[in-house]
Every structure is written in structure tokens, then in C-alpha cells.
Design an enzyme around this catalytic site. Structure first.
Site, PDB file in Angstrom:
ATOM      1  N   CYS A 107      36.252  58.538  41.826  1.00  0.00           N
ATOM      2  CA  CYS A 107      35.559  57.359  42.354  1.00  0.00           C
ATOM      3  C   CYS A 107      36.184  56.165  41.657  1.00  0.00           C
ATOM      4  O   CYS A 107      35.962  55.953  40.463  1.00  0.00           O
ATOM      5  CB  CYS A 107      34.056  57.424  42.075  1.00  0.00           C
ATOM      6  N   CYS A 110      33.267  53.278  40.614  1.00  0.00           N
ATOM      7  CA  CYS A 110      32.179  53.547  39.664  1.00  0.00           C
ATOM      8  C   CYS A 110      32.170  55.039  39.344  1.00  0.00           C
ATOM      9  O   CYS A 110      33.075  55.533  38.684  1.00  0.00           O
ATOM     10  CB  CYS A 110      30.842  53.054  40.200  1.00  0.00           C
ATOM     11  N   SER A 111      31.141  55.761  39.796  1.00  0.00           N
ATOM     12  CA  SER A 111      31.073  57.195  39.489  1.00  0.00           C
ATOM     13  C   SER A 111      30.329  57.958  40.580  1.00  0.00           C
ATOM     14  O   SER A 111      29.519  58.837  40.285  1.00  0.00           O
ATOM     15  CB  SER A 111      30.396  57.422  38.133  1.00  0.00           C
ATOM     16  N   CYS A 112      30.586  57.625  41.848  1.00  0.00           N
ATOM     17  CA  CYS A 112      29.948  58.341  42.954  1.00  0.00           C
ATOM     18  C   CYS A 112      30.305  59.819  42.851  1.00  0.00           C
ATOM     19  O   CYS A 112      31.478  60.175  42.691  1.00  0.00           O
ATOM     20  CB  CYS A 112      30.404  57.770  44.287  1.00  0.00           C
TER      21      CYS A 112
END
Length: 205
Positions: A107, A110-112
Site C-alpha cells: 500500500c 498508507c497501510s490498506c
């Protein structure tokens, strides 16, 4: 999606952990966060809806060609049929590794991450170093994880977003003929479902 690591994350991860702990302390002192509730949520995603769910999906795909075909066509529905649904898993896509092509998920913003099938994202997945270098130099990223692929194997990088999250279906290890789904699931690692690792060999399980 992009067709395109050593890990030097320690300082960044330490800073990130410190910031999270400081924020949690402030919120707890203000009575806005119940630490017990936070611990319960973490336990749920680490142990009850963690990578073992994704491993079950992969094992079924390895054992059942019809399910594998469904997973390719409509991963959201196929995964939901096994009872794995929820926040961060509403729109799933499964990508299958082959000798010719290896898939890696990142991602970049961000941190999907697909919580219902993989649990909470590992710290390295959220680190700026991984998010940047996975796109620019994925082969080096994989080498940093101990994954060395033939030069002829294409590496395909998928950018997870708020709209779509990915599950990598690794190649089924050799020597697993006749193993049932439970035994196969024990070979599937979290990192292999991100593309940053490989499944265990049957003799190592």
C-alpha cells in the site's frame, strides 16, 4: 498496479511504536480509550481472524480447482463463502503466483490490508521503506525477505487501496499431493499471502 529492500526499518519502526504508545497513553489518561478493549481487538485480529483465515482460503484453492476458479473471478464472494468477511475485506482480489509471475502487495499511501483474511498488518508493511522500495525495486525487496526468484520470473506489484485489497495465492509446494486442506493450510505463511515470502515445504511444517 505496477510492473516493477533490504530492511533498514528499525529506527522508523521504533519511532512509530513510540508515537503509538504515546498517543494511547494520552487517550487512556483522558478516558477516551479503554486499554482492555484495545487488547481485545488486537487479540481478535491476531489470533481469531488472522492469517489462519487466509491460509484456509489458499489451501482450498490448492485442493479444489473449482474454488480456485471462483476465487480468480470473484474473490470477495469466494472468501465470504468460507465465512471470512468484515471491515477491510469488502472488496477482495486474489492474484495467483506461477513459475512465470510472482505477485507482491504493497500500500503505497498508507497501510490498506485485508484484515479478515490476514489479521493485522506487520510493522514492516506499514514502514515507508517498504512502501517506497516495493514499487521501485521489488526484486531487491524480495531478496531482503530471503526470496530469490529466477530472472525469468516477472514480478508484479499490486497497490492495495481503500477500494481494493489483495490476497496472493502462492504456488502449491511440491510433494503435497494427497495432503488434506488442514495440512495444506499449515504450509501457508502470512508473508506468502502478501507475496513477500514463500509457503513452507511439507517437511518443514
Amino acid at each position: 498496479m505496477h510492473d516493477h529492500h533490504d530492511h533498514d526499518h528499525d529506527n522508523e519502526l521504533d519511532d512509530m511504536t513510540a508515537r503509538v504508545r504515546a498517543l494511547e497513553t494520552v487517550l487512556t489518561e483522558k478516558g477516551l480509550v479503554d486499554p482492555a478493549a484495545v487488547d481485545a481487538i488486537i487479540d481478535t485480529y491476531e489470533h481469531r481472524v488472522g492469517p489462519r483465515n487466509g491460509a484456509a482460503v489458499v489451501a482450498r484453492a490448492w485442493a479444489d480447482p473449482a474454488f480456485a476458479d471462483w476465487l480468480r473471478r470473484d474473490a470477495t464472494a469466494a472468501i465470504a463463502s468460507m465465512g471470512f468477511t468484515g471491515r477491510q475485506g469488502e472488496h477482495m482480489v486474489a492474484v495467483f503466483n506461477t513459475p512465470e509471475e510472482h505477485n507482491l502487495v504493497v500500500c503505497t499511501l498508507c497501510s490498506c490490508y485485508p484484515w479478515p483474511v490476514l489479521g493485522l498488518p506487520p510493522a514492516w508493511y506499514k514502514a515507508p521503506d517498504y512502501r517506497a522500495r516495493a514499487v521501485r525495486e521489488p526484486r531487491a525487496v524480495l531478496a531482503g525477505f530471503g526470496v530469490t526468484l529466477p530472472e525469468t520470473t516477472r514480478i508484479r506489484v499490486w497497490d492495495s487501496t481503500a477500494e481494493i485489497r489483495y490476497l496472493v495465492v502462492p504456488e502449491r509446494p511440491a510433494g503435497t499431493e494427497g495432503m488434506d486442506e488442514a495440512a495444506l493450510a499449515a504450509l501457508v505463511t502470512r508473508d506468502s499471502m502478501i507475496g513477500a515470502g514463500l509457503p513452507r515445504a511439507p517437511e518443514a511444517a
